[in-house]
Motif scaffolding. Structure first.
Motif, PDB file in Angstrom:
ATOM      1  N   MET A 161       3.679 -10.284 -20.553  1.00 56.63           N
ATOM      2  CA  MET A 161       2.791 -10.952 -19.615  1.00 56.63           C
ATOM      3  C   MET A 161       3.323 -10.747 -18.198  1.00 56.63           C
ATOM      4  O   MET A 161       4.510 -10.844 -17.952  1.00 56.63           O
ATOM      5  CB  MET A 161       2.728 -12.450 -19.957  1.00 56.63           C
ATOM      6  N   LYS A 162       2.433 -10.510 -17.298  1.00 54.09           N
ATOM      7  CA  LYS A 162       2.830 -10.270 -15.912  1.00 54.09           C
ATOM      8  C   LYS A 162       3.204 -11.577 -15.220  1.00 54.09           C
ATOM      9  O   LYS A 162       2.498 -12.561 -15.339  1.00 54.09           O
ATOM     10  CB  LYS A 162       1.687  -9.595 -15.174  1.00 54.09           C
ATOM     11  N   ARG A 163       4.318 -11.556 -14.507  1.00 51.06           N
ATOM     12  CA  ARG A 163       4.799 -12.711 -13.757  1.00 51.06           C
ATOM     13  C   ARG A 163       4.828 -12.341 -12.283  1.00 51.06           C
ATOM     14  O   ARG A 163       5.348 -11.299 -11.918  1.00 51.06           O
ATOM     15  CB  ARG A 163       6.221 -13.044 -14.215  1.00 51.06           C
ATOM     16  N   THR A 164       4.288 -13.208 -11.448  1.00 50.56           N
ATOM     17  CA  THR A 164       4.207 -12.908 -10.020  1.00 50.56           C
ATOM     18  C   THR A 164       4.722 -14.086  -9.209  1.00 50.56           C
ATOM     19  O   THR A 164       4.386 -15.233  -9.492  1.00 50.56           O
ATOM     20  CB  THR A 164       2.735 -12.635  -9.617  1.00 50.56           C
ATOM     21  N   GLU A 173       1.979 -16.857 -14.093  1.00 54.69           N
ATOM     22  CA  GLU A 173       1.959 -15.961 -15.239  1.00 54.69           C
ATOM     23  C   GLU A 173       0.516 -15.702 -15.644  1.00 54.69           C
ATOM     24  O   GLU A 173      -0.255 -16.622 -15.795  1.00 54.69           O
ATOM     25  CB  GLU A 173       2.722 -16.574 -16.416  1.00 54.69           C
ATOM     26  N   LYS A 185      -3.147 -13.033 -15.423  1.00 53.06           N
ATOM     27  CA  LYS A 185      -3.948 -12.245 -14.485  1.00 53.06           C
ATOM     28  C   LYS A 185      -4.030 -12.980 -13.161  1.00 53.06           C
ATOM     29  O   LYS A 185      -4.158 -14.196 -13.122  1.00 53.06           O
ATOM     30  CB  LYS A 185      -5.362 -12.044 -15.016  1.00 53.06           C
ATOM     31  N   ASP A 213       6.331  -8.928  -7.491  1.00 49.15           N
ATOM     32  CA  ASP A 213       6.151  -8.825  -8.933  1.00 49.15           C
ATOM     33  C   ASP A 213       7.502  -9.144  -9.570  1.00 49.15           C
ATOM     34  O   ASP A 213       8.478  -8.436  -9.348  1.00 49.15           O
ATOM     35  CB  ASP A 213       5.695  -7.418  -9.301  1.00 49.15           C
ATOM     36  N   THR A 229       7.951  -9.653 -13.013  1.00 49.49           N
ATOM     37  CA  THR A 229       7.793  -9.565 -14.453  1.00 49.49           C
ATOM     38  C   THR A 229       9.169  -9.455 -15.105  1.00 49.49           C
ATOM     39  O   THR A 229       9.444 -10.056 -16.116  1.00 49.49           O
ATOM     40  CB  THR A 229       6.905  -8.361 -14.832  1.00 49.49           C
ATOM     41  N   HIS A 230      10.021  -8.675 -14.490  1.00 50.68           N
ATOM     42  CA  HIS A 230      11.424  -8.603 -14.905  1.00 50.68           C
ATOM     43  C   HIS A 230      12.158  -9.613 -14.047  1.00 50.68           C
ATOM     44  O   HIS A 230      12.086  -9.571 -12.821  1.00 50.68           O
ATOM     45  CB  HIS A 230      11.971  -7.191 -14.725  1.00 50.68           C
TER      46      HIS A 230
END
Length: 156
Positions: free
Chosen positions: A1-4, A19, A21, A40, A42-43
């Motif tokens: 899942m993308k984390r911003t 977390e 879209k 970003d 995500t990591h």
């Protein structure tokens, strides 16, 4: 899942991790300012993420209500789903203000129900019926008298 990582335009100290879209129109939970994308993450990046709360937007819901008395209709904004009431008071005339979706649902249900009726037509001569009922009454009385006599004989 993308984390911003996101930051408020009004106050740069208001940071959030979101977390999922990205959605247009996200607002700061603290001051209601517009939020911009910061990085970003995500990591996991400790220097950016440590101590930053997660962004969990307050989801408001609404419905369109319609008054059964005056026909007034309006969108009703709710703070939470728990505030929803199918029936409330019309702000215009104090009538029954009902969720329009529910009204349509009830109308569909009503139109699907099959209405059937049974009718029986009886055509008879009531003079003869009266005579037959009198005959039954006489025979019933005679039968009751005879049964009582049998019961009395057994007792003697």
């Amino acid at each position: 899942m993308k984390r911003t990582l996101m930051q408020c335009n009004r106050n740069e100290n208001h940071k959030f991790i979101y977390e999922g879209k990205l959605l247009d129109g996200l607002r700061c939970l603290e001051c209601d300012g517009v939020i911009n994308l910061k990085a970003d993450v995500t990591h996991y990046i400790p220097e950016l993420c440590d101590g930053v709360p997660r962004y969990e937007p307050k989801r408001k819901s609404s419905y369109v209500g319609e008054c059964l008395v005056c026909g007034h209709h309006d969108r009703v904004e709710l703070e939470s789903k728990e505030d929803y009431r199918e029936i409330s008071v019309c702000p215009n005339c104090n009538g029954a203000f009902i969720d329009r979706w529910k009204i349509n649902k009830y109308k569909q249900k009503e139109s699907k129900t099959v209405r059937s009726s049974i009718s029986v037509a009886v055509d008879m001569d009531t003079n003869k019926l009266s005579a037959k009922l009198n005959a039954i009454s006489k025979h019933t009385q005679a039968l009751a008298d005879e049964l009582e006599a049998i019961d009395l004989e057994k007792l003697e």
